[in-house]
Enzyme design. Structure first.
Site, mmCIF file in Angstrom:
data_model
loop_
_atom_site.group_PDB
_atom_site.id
_atom_site.type_symbol
_atom_site.label_atom_id
_atom_site.label_comp_id
_atom_site.label_asym_id
_atom_site.label_seq_id
_atom_site.Cartn_x
_atom_site.Cartn_y
_atom_site.Cartn_z
ATOM 1 N N ASP A 10 0.870 -1.153 0.000
ATOM 2 C CA ASP A 10 0.000 0.000 0.000
ATOM 3 C C ASP A 10 0.921 1.221 0.000
ATOM 4 O OD1 ASP A 10 -2.432 1.578 0.462
ATOM 5 O OD2 ASP A 10 -1.681 1.817 2.495
ATOM 6 N N ASP A 12 -0.051 5.150 0.988
ATOM 7 C CA ASP A 12 -0.262 6.108 2.080
ATOM 8 C C ASP A 12 -0.395 5.388 3.421
ATOM 9 O OD1 ASP A 12 -0.246 8.088 0.129
ATOM 10 O OD2 ASP A 12 -2.430 8.092 -0.071
#
Length: 189
Positions: A10, A12
């Site tokens: 991922d 952020d």
């Protein structure tokens, strides 16, 4: 066994600082301490890394694709400066209400990764800072890893809720995940 060693990250809250106001510009994109070096260590050990990221700020009109490209250019430049790289970035531009198939926890981004690399993602580590990251990964056979940075920080010192897959491994941050993965790889020889 996959043809290459691949890790899905991922963005952020996992690689960079997250914001409830969204990361809208390259100036707002700031790597988490040690995250870029952790990716470089993965790369140096022969691992390929790709990003799978929900970017609903696009669908909300908070930033443009050119802004997202500038953010990713900064990420790539900063990674290169420490000897690391991300092979590809896959992102969902839709808002949660659009009901698309690519927004995690849906599996569309991961299916795009499977299509790009030509193999299924069974046992490929999926690393994120939220339940939706690991749920999406598990749905296509990935090995789930949660980092306690970004949204994951709320789980420090707590048992994970039942919304998480039961086999989710928890790590302090991306560097700790890389320590785990490389140590396990060495053990297996």
């Amino acid at each position: 066994m996959t043809p290459i060693k691949l890790v899905i990250l991922d963005r952020d809250g996992t690689i960079n600082q997250d914001s409830d106001d969204f990361i809208k510009t390259a100036d707002e994109w700031m790597p988490l301490p040690g995250a870029l070096e952790a990716i470089a260590r993965l790369n140096q050990a022969g691992w390929h890394t790709v990003v799978a990221s929900n970017q609903s700020g696009l669908g909300r009109g908070l930033f443009e694709v050119s802004d997202l490209n500038a953010i990713h250019a900064k990420m790539h430049q900063m990674l290169a400066a420490v000897g690391g790289r991300i092979d590809a970035v896959f992102y969902c531009p839709h808002t949660p209400v659009e009901g698309c198939h690519c927004r995690k926890p849906a599996t569309g981004l991961l299916e795009q990764i499977e299509g790009r690399y030509g193999f299924d993602l069974k046992n490929v580590p999926m690393v994120g800072d939220s339940a939706r990251d690991v749920i999406a990964g598990v749905a296509v056979g990935c090995e789930p890893h949660l980092v306690l940075t970004g949204k994951g920080a709320v789980y420090k010192g707590r048992k994970l809720p039942e919304t998480f897959p039961v086999d989710t491994r928890v790590h302090e941050d991306l560097a700790a995940f890389v320590d785990f993965l490389l140590a396990r790889e060495e053990e297996r020889g």
